[in-house]
Design a protein around this motif. Structure first.
Motif, PDB file in Angstrom:
ATOM      1  N   SER A 145     -28.091 -20.091   4.000  1.00 38.79           N
ATOM      2  CA  SER A 145     -26.878 -20.765   3.964  1.00 38.79           C
ATOM      3  C   SER A 145     -26.661 -21.429   5.181  1.00 38.79           C
ATOM      4  N   ASN A 146     -26.058 -22.277   5.449  1.00 33.75           N
ATOM      5  CA  ASN A 146     -25.537 -22.941   6.756  1.00 33.75           C
ATOM      6  C   ASN A 146     -24.307 -22.443   7.152  1.00 33.75           C
ATOM      7  N   TRP A 147     -23.824 -22.895   8.337  1.00 35.09           N
ATOM      8  CA  TRP A 147     -22.677 -22.250   8.832  1.00 35.09           C
ATOM      9  C   TRP A 147     -21.349 -22.703   7.861  1.00 35.09           C
ATOM     10  N   GLU A 148     -21.533 -23.756   7.522  1.00 38.46           N
ATOM     11  CA  GLU A 148     -20.437 -24.325   6.578  1.00 38.46           C
ATOM     12  C   GLU A 148     -20.168 -23.523   5.311  1.00 38.46           C
ATOM     13  N   GLU A 149     -21.494 -23.438   4.499  1.00 41.59           N
ATOM     14  CA  GLU A 149     -21.425 -22.544   3.391  1.00 41.59           C
ATOM     15  C   GLU A 149     -20.889 -20.990   3.820  1.00 41.59           C
ATOM     16  N   LEU A 150     -21.537 -20.407   4.885  1.00 37.44           N
ATOM     17  CA  LEU A 150     -21.081 -19.038   5.332  1.00 37.44           C
ATOM     18  C   LEU A 150     -19.729 -19.044   5.628  1.00 37.44           C
ATOM     19  N   ASN A 151     -19.031 -19.789   6.367  1.00 34.29           N
ATOM     20  CA  ASN A 151     -17.667 -19.872   6.715  1.00 34.29           C
ATOM     21  C   ASN A 151     -16.727 -19.896   5.255  1.00 34.29           C
ATOM     22  N   PHE A 152     -17.268 -20.511   4.321  1.00 35.29           N
ATOM     23  CA  PHE A 152     -16.579 -20.648   3.112  1.00 35.29           C
ATOM     24  C   PHE A 152     -16.642 -19.266   2.370  1.00 35.29           C
ATOM     25  N   ALA A 153     -17.829 -18.688   2.505  1.00 38.38           N
ATOM     26  CA  ALA A 153     -17.996 -17.433   1.429  1.00 38.38           C
ATOM     27  C   ALA A 153     -17.158 -16.230   2.375  1.00 38.38           C
ATOM     28  N   ILE A 154     -17.083 -16.180   3.567  1.00 37.99           N
ATOM     29  CA  ILE A 154     -16.559 -15.287   4.362  1.00 37.99           C
ATOM     30  C   ILE A 154     -14.782 -15.393   4.120  1.00 37.99           C
ATOM     31  N   GLU A 155     -14.420 -16.564   4.285  1.00 35.22           N
ATOM     32  CA  GLU A 155     -12.998 -16.808   4.276  1.00 35.22           C
ATOM     33  C   GLU A 155     -12.692 -16.462   2.942  1.00 35.22           C
ATOM     34  N   LEU A 156     -13.334 -16.551   1.800  1.00 36.25           N
ATOM     35  CA  LEU A 156     -13.142 -16.085   0.334  1.00 36.25           C
ATOM     36  C   LEU A 156     -13.043 -14.796   0.331  1.00 36.25           C
TER      37      LEU A 156
END
Length: 259
Positions: A145-156
């Motif tokens: 994952s890139n940072w955008e994808e990782l940010n989304f997963a973590i926030e979720l």
């Protein structure tokens, strides 16, 4: 938001090394405990819910069609229950990665304590939403994952789960130049104490895991096999018992030095 506080743990990743043999799976649990691991991890594949019959194989394993391989090496719910019980009896935590909502439900039903999200499922929003709704701690690998994808997963996940994010390079094997231990610092800077940090190790030796422990990784994962000569997708990139013992000793000694 739940503050993450994972304890120092070494995960012996079994993956598919058992090759569909329940006896092998139990023996690998025993081996992981003897080698010094705190957690033993499997993969819960339900082929009909996660893949198509003509899905391509990864470059590192061409032994048989992916769908057929998952079907042949999977366990029934009853066998998963027995395996979880065997882990409990041997005082080592049972962990498994679900690759579908149905697999997550199965694992939750048998009493799994936490979930492991593999790198390839970081963008599987329905699965992440399911894990968030369950609310048990989650270990999240970041290798694809890139940072955008990782940010989304973590926030979720973070609003309802205790979370450990694992630096991971999804290369098998992973060369030292591609390990990316510098990302551990970046993870801590980005997410602070809201998460714990860990490391999923795909190198062929022991030094990367020990270095990760020195840099603050609380959870460290490494493949374990009886022998690299065994059949399957994970065996060639796993450590044999004598090396896994050294791996666990080095990591635990490093954690002690940091106390």
């Amino acid at each position: 938001m739940i503050k993450s506080n994972f304890t120092n743990s070494i995960i012996a990743e079994i993956g598919s090394v058992h090759d569909g043999s329940f006896g092998n799976a139990c023996n690998l649990v025993t081996l992981a405990k003897e080698c010094g691991a705190n957690i033993v991890k499997f993969q819960t594949h339900l082929a009909e819910y996660e893949t198509i019959k003509n899905a391509p194989n990864p470059n590192y394993f061409k032994g048989e069609p992916r769908y057929e391989y998952f079907e042949r090496t999977s366990f029934s719910k009853n066998k998963w229950e027995q395996l979880k019980k065997y882990c409990d009896e041997n005082k080592i935590e049972f962990l498994s990665s679900p690759f579908s909502i149905e697999a997550a439900e199965l694992l939750n039903d048998i009493g799994i304590e936490k979930f492991k999200v593999p790198s390839g499922e970081v963008t599987n929003t329905p699965l992440l939403e399911k894990l968030a709704s369950i609310g048990k701690p989650v270990i999240l690998s970041s290798g694809m994952s890139n940072w955008e994808e990782l940010n989304f997963a973590i926030e979720l996940l973070l609003n309802n789960t205790e979370l450990c994010v694992m630096q991971c390079s999804s290369k098998y094997p992973c060369q030292y130049k591609d390990v990316g231990l510098n990302v551990l610092k970046e993870l801590k800077q980005r997410y602070g104490n809201e998460i714990s940090i860990g490391f999923s190790d795909h190198t062929k030796d022991i030094s990367a895991g020990i270095a990760a422990a020195a840099l603050g990784a609380r959870v460290i994962e490494k493949h374990l096999t009886f022998s690299k000569k065994m059949y399957g997708s994970d065996t060639n990139n796993a450590l044999e018992p004598k090396d896994f013992i050294r791996y666990c000793e080095g990591i635990k000694q490093t954690w002690i030095m940091l106390e």
